[in-house]
Motif scaffolding. Sequence first.
Motif, PDB file in Angstrom:
ATOM      1  N   ASN A   1      21.288  20.506  -4.334  1.00 38.70           N
ATOM      2  CA  ASN A   1      21.403  21.306  -3.110  1.00 38.70           C
ATOM      3  C   ASN A   1      21.574  22.753  -3.514  1.00 38.70           C
ATOM      4  N   THR A   2      20.703  23.625  -3.058  1.00 39.57           N
ATOM      5  CA  THR A   2      20.844  25.046  -3.338  1.00 39.57           C
ATOM      6  C   THR A   2      19.988  25.836  -2.366  1.00 39.57           C
ATOM      7  N   THR A   3      19.966  27.146  -2.522  1.00 39.15           N
ATOM      8  CA  THR A   3      19.187  28.008  -1.631  1.00 39.15           C
ATOM      9  C   THR A   3      17.696  27.866  -1.931  1.00 39.15           C
ATOM     10  N   PRO A   4      16.852  28.163  -0.945  1.00 38.35           N
ATOM     11  CA  PRO A   4      15.399  28.085  -1.200  1.00 38.35           C
ATOM     12  C   PRO A   4      14.962  28.963  -2.374  1.00 38.35           C
ATOM     13  N   GLN A   5      15.608  30.115  -2.526  1.00 36.17           N
ATOM     14  CA  GLN A   5      15.225  31.045  -3.587  1.00 36.17           C
ATOM     15  C   GLN A   5      15.516  30.480  -4.978  1.00 36.17           C
ATOM     16  N   LYS A   6      16.487  29.606  -5.087  1.00 32.65           N
ATOM     17  CA  LYS A   6      16.903  29.107  -6.403  1.00 32.65           C
ATOM     18  C   LYS A   6      16.345  27.718  -6.702  1.00 32.65           C
ATOM     19  N   MET A   7      15.714  27.069  -5.727  1.00 32.14           N
ATOM     20  CA  MET A   7      15.331  25.672  -5.902  1.00 32.14           C
ATOM     21  C   MET A   7      14.361  25.462  -7.059  1.00 32.14           C
ATOM     22  N   SER A   8      13.365  26.349  -7.205  1.00 27.04           N
ATOM     23  CA  SER A   8      12.379  26.187  -8.274  1.00 27.04           C
ATOM     24  C   SER A   8      13.037  26.239  -9.645  1.00 27.04           C
ATOM     25  N   ASP A   9      13.943  27.213  -9.826  1.00 25.50           N
ATOM     26  CA  ASP A   9      14.646  27.330 -11.096  1.00 25.50           C
ATOM     27  C   ASP A   9      15.541  26.123 -11.337  1.00 25.50           C
ATOM     28  N   ALA A  10      16.194  25.645 -10.279  1.00 28.79           N
ATOM     29  CA  ALA A  10      17.068  24.472 -10.411  1.00 28.79           C
ATOM     30  C   ALA A  10      16.263  23.253 -10.847  1.00 28.79           C
ATOM     31  N   ALA A  11      15.056  23.100 -10.272  1.00 32.62           N
ATOM     32  CA  ALA A  11      14.208  21.962 -10.638  1.00 32.62           C
ATOM     33  C   ALA A  11      13.802  22.043 -12.101  1.00 32.62           C
ATOM     34  N   THR A  12      13.501  23.246 -12.581  1.00 33.42           N
ATOM     35  CA  THR A  12      13.128  23.429 -13.988  1.00 33.42           C
ATOM     36  C   THR A  12      14.298  23.100 -14.910  1.00 33.42           C
ATOM     37  N   GLN A  13      15.483  23.563 -14.534  1.00 30.08           N
ATOM     38  CA  GLN A  13      16.663  23.292 -15.340  1.00 30.08           C
ATOM     39  C   GLN A  13      16.978  21.796 -15.360  1.00 30.08           C
ATOM     40  N   LEU A  14      16.825  21.135 -14.211  1.00 27.55           N
ATOM     41  CA  LEU A  14      17.075  19.695 -14.146  1.00 27.55           C
ATOM     42  C   LEU A  14      16.092  18.933 -15.021  1.00 27.55           C
ATOM     43  N   GLU A  15      14.824  19.330 -14.994  1.00 23.18           N
ATOM     44  CA  GLU A  15      13.805  18.679 -15.822  1.00 23.18           C
ATOM     45  C   GLU A  15      14.177  18.776 -17.302  1.00 23.18           C
ATOM     46  N   SER A  16      14.615  19.950 -17.717  1.00 24.89           N
ATOM     47  CA  SER A  16      15.025  20.142 -19.100  1.00 24.89           C
ATOM     48  C   SER A  16      16.227  19.266 -19.447  1.00 24.89           C
ATOM     49  N   PHE A  17      17.182  19.207 -18.530  1.00 23.52           N
ATOM     50  CA  PHE A  17      18.368  18.370 -18.744  1.00 23.52           C
ATOM     51  C   PHE A  17      17.993  16.905 -18.872  1.00 23.52           C
ATOM     52  N   MET A  18      17.103  16.443 -18.004  1.00 21.23           N
ATOM     53  CA  MET A  18      16.702  15.040 -18.032  1.00 21.23           C
ATOM     54  C   MET A  18      16.027  14.684 -19.360  1.00 21.23           C
ATOM     55  N   LYS A  19      15.271  15.621 -19.923  1.00 21.11           N
ATOM     56  CA  LYS A  19      14.632  15.362 -21.216  1.00 21.11           C
ATOM     57  C   LYS A  19      15.679  15.213 -22.313  1.00 21.11           C
ATOM     58  N   GLU A  20      16.748  16.000 -22.223  1.00 19.41           N
ATOM     59  CA  GLU A  20      17.785  15.937 -23.246  1.00 19.41           C
ATOM     60  C   GLU A  20      18.539  14.618 -23.232  1.00 19.41           C
ATOM     61  N   VAL A  21      18.670  14.014 -22.038  1.00 21.65           N
ATOM     62  CA  VAL A  21      19.434  12.759 -21.964  1.00 21.65           C
ATOM     63  C   VAL A  21      18.534  11.549 -21.840  1.00 21.65           C
ATOM     64  N   ALA A  22      17.205  11.746 -21.895  1.00 17.61           N
ATOM     65  CA  ALA A  22      16.270  10.633 -21.684  1.00 17.61           C
ATOM     66  C   ALA A  22      16.462   9.531 -22.704  1.00 17.61           C
ATOM     67  N   GLY A  23      16.828   9.897 -23.910  1.00 18.08           N
ATOM     68  CA  GLY A  23      16.973   8.889 -24.947  1.00 18.08           C
ATOM     69  C   GLY A  23      18.094   7.915 -24.711  1.00 18.08           C
ATOM     70  N   ASN A  24      18.966   8.218 -23.747  1.00 17.91           N
ATOM     71  CA  ASN A  24      20.104   7.339 -23.481  1.00 17.91           C
ATOM     72  C   ASN A  24      19.764   6.178 -22.559  1.00 17.91           C
ATOM     73  N   ARG A  25      18.657   6.299 -21.821  1.00 20.04           N
ATOM     74  CA  ARG A  25      18.358   5.278 -20.826  1.00 20.04           C
ATOM     75  C   ARG A  25      17.853   4.018 -21.500  1.00 20.04           C
ATOM     76  N   LYS A  26      18.384   2.897 -21.112  1.00 18.82           N
ATOM     77  CA  LYS A  26      18.016   1.623 -21.717  1.00 18.82           C
ATOM     78  C   LYS A  26      17.520   0.676 -20.637  1.00 18.82           C
ATOM     79  N   GLU A  27      16.436   0.036 -20.920  1.00 20.85           N
ATOM     80  CA  GLU A  27      15.897  -0.927 -19.968  1.00 20.85           C
ATOM     81  C   GLU A  27      16.531  -2.288 -20.237  1.00 20.85           C
ATOM     82  N   ARG A  28      17.437  -2.698 -19.363  1.00 18.10           N
ATOM     83  CA  ARG A  28      18.109  -3.985 -19.505  1.00 18.10           C
ATOM     84  C   ARG A  28      18.166  -4.666 -18.158  1.00 18.10           C
ATOM     85  N   LYS A  29      18.279  -5.965 -18.178  1.00 14.84           N
ATOM     86  CA  LYS A  29      18.401  -6.694 -16.934  1.00 14.84           C
ATOM     87  C   LYS A  29      19.855  -6.668 -16.477  1.00 14.84           C
TER      88      LYS A  29
END
Length: 812
Positions: A767-795
């Motif tokens: 949740n943020t202002t319209p002016q900041k949303m694009s930058d927030a999405a870019t930062q989130l994408e970068s963050f998700m890449k950093e933690v992607a290795g932690n996700r495990k596919e388990r039942k």
Amino acid sequence: VCFSAFKSKGHIEGFRNFKGQQHPWRLKSTSARERALQYQPGQKIHGFTVKEVAAVPDLFLTAVKLTHDKTGAQYLHAARDDSNNLFSVQFRTTPMDSTGVPHILEHTVLCGSQKYPCRDPFFKMLNRSLSTFMNAFTASDYTMYPFSTQNSTDFQNLLSVYLDAVFFPCLREQDFWQEGWRLENENPTDPNTPLVFKGVVFNEMKGVFSDNERLYAQHLQNKLYPDHTYSVVSGGEPLSIPDLTWEQLKQFHATHYHPSNARFFTYGDLPLEQHLKQIEEDALSKFERINPNTEVPSQPYWTSPREDHVTCSPDVLAPDPARQNTLCVSYLLGDVTDTFEGFTLSLLSSLMISGPNSPFYKALIEPKIGTDFSSVVGYDGSTKEASFSIGLQGMAEEDTERVKQIISTTIDDIIEKGFEEERIEALLHKIEIQMKHQSTSFGLSLASYIASLWNHDGDPVELLQISDSVARFRQALKENPHFLQDKVKQYFKENTHRLTLSMSPDEAYLEKQAKTEEEKLQEKIQALTDSDRKDIYEKGLELLAAQSKTQDASSLPALKVSDIEPTIPITPVHISTAGGVPVQYCEQPTNGLVYFRAMCSLNTLPEDLRLYVPLFCSVITKMGCGPLDYRQQAQQMDLRTGGMSVSTQVIPDSTQLDAYEQAVLLFSSCLERNLPHMFQLWSDIFNSPRLDDEERLKVLVMMSAQELANGISYSGHMYAMTRAGRHLTPAGDLQEAFGGMEQMDHVPGKLLAHHTEMRALYRCAINTTPQKMSDAATQLESFMKEVAGNRKERKPIRSNIIEKPCNTPVLV
């Protein structure tokens, strides 16, 4: 209806999203703030005179101060573009005994009024209203009646009920018996059963003082301010309550619940004129000015420090039964109406006690002398003159002198060394965040925030101008680098109005209390004649019949279907993905803040570890991460974010009783400029938490155990409901494991070794202002890449867990 000292002001959740139909006078062409700025000092409006109009840009509102010409009633309106409008009226209530007269009166005025004589009109309004809050509070020196709603017609309805309740209550003797106290046969239908004390407030206050924390806090206030109203128990001391008479209650109402002793507060986007017109016509026009004589004098200053000791009942839930002593040193400070001095002392208090970098945390908590700070700690501005308290609970009796010496030595160290500039900046950053943060209960928070200062004739508008205090504070530090150290020397080192209060358990405490109550009961009974006993029996039957009778609520106002908008406004959201994870983006006017939420699945967590999830959540952001130890982590969180929290989530499926979603919820916020720093902190917590500091973990577990034990008496009903619901659904069973009594029986030994089991993100929201949303999405994408290795596919471990996220948005 509750007894509250307003010492801890939390957020109120669960507000409805309904919005009322717009009335013709609810104009939207200009903002509420702009309209309010058009008022002029000296302007007359429905019996009121405007005294001051001030823009408060820090809080995005315009404040209008008024006085009622005929009665002298004070009025403050906070015009703000918020549809959750609030009203409150508060009276300065200053009892001089512990009979609980203001508390009993608070209950009794809600039992019917001249215009609305039905019993319990407040509760009857719950299903006739779209209120987002309705309650009443008794503090040490004032009583407040607030409500809020988003519907304009509902606002008028509730205002009518509230005004009639406080100014024209029935105050029937029968209501006094029910809410205050009475003698009654143990079985009201059998005159041969013994007489006992009964009454809502009587039993409520017995419950309050069965909690050692509340008992200690009450003793501390009574003994620090021994010469006027703070020396008594405004809520009522159980064995003093039976000394109150119905006539005394009515007299207290006549002198204290008068417009000349009232302070009205309204908030939101509804026009001020409508409020003033209704308040004048329904209530104030019927009164003349009086002198209520309710002022609280200053506490005479002691020439030398004092010490005292009290006892309490042993705590069967104490983490260590051999360590149940409490010791606290409390200092009398300045008058709360001095806005800047109060601001400075509040900041100083936070620097001294808040977080692992504070001097008193290092000196008292980390050596594990006690389990936690004393129940009363830090700056308290709820009385005419503020106080500061510091001490420990859960300590051994033999450590008493050691703790006194540590407190004295720590004060000397602060005077000598001062505070790091970075810590001061972190605190000022937190204030900036708080000013910008929007909440559904903003109006209620404002009413509570200004209540104590306004109650003693301070300037509430000045209190709201927070940036002025910040600027003045910075200037004072610039002119005198030892500004804060000088304050510590003045208020703590050289302060002779200082109370050291200790409390220890007494095995015979409950027995002594029961004996004293029995003696009080027998004293009352022995004064009765046979005629009195017959009268008590007959009145008991009358009360029972009245309580059993269906009440006619037809006199109460109610909303019509036409008063309610047929649809709920939809909040537009955009669903996308980041690193393969669903993300909900919501553009909102957040005043330059970014809010981040994320869910981490617990579907793969082994059954034997789920009991440890709540504790894991409480410590994972406090152990250190990446290159930061726990002190550095706490400092960076204060400097760069508005807080980072981790909590458990159990979400039942609305269509299948045996299915649910279990997860850990991450939440944080930050100023737009600090977004990269916030995500870096989360990344370090995910990828490299410092889980090997056993001494730090011991401190956190010790404090968590104490908090759990302390919370039982406050939340007994919640624990009972959670326990009762555990066998109804699988979700109920998990909720009991996460937040019920089962948590009290387990001390974790292995949870942190399983960190990797609980860090797979599977749903996020920004949740943020319209002016900041694009930058927030870019930062989130970068963050998700950093933690992607932690996700495990388990039942999933358990088959009744919802395989895919249920249709519950992250956005609250």
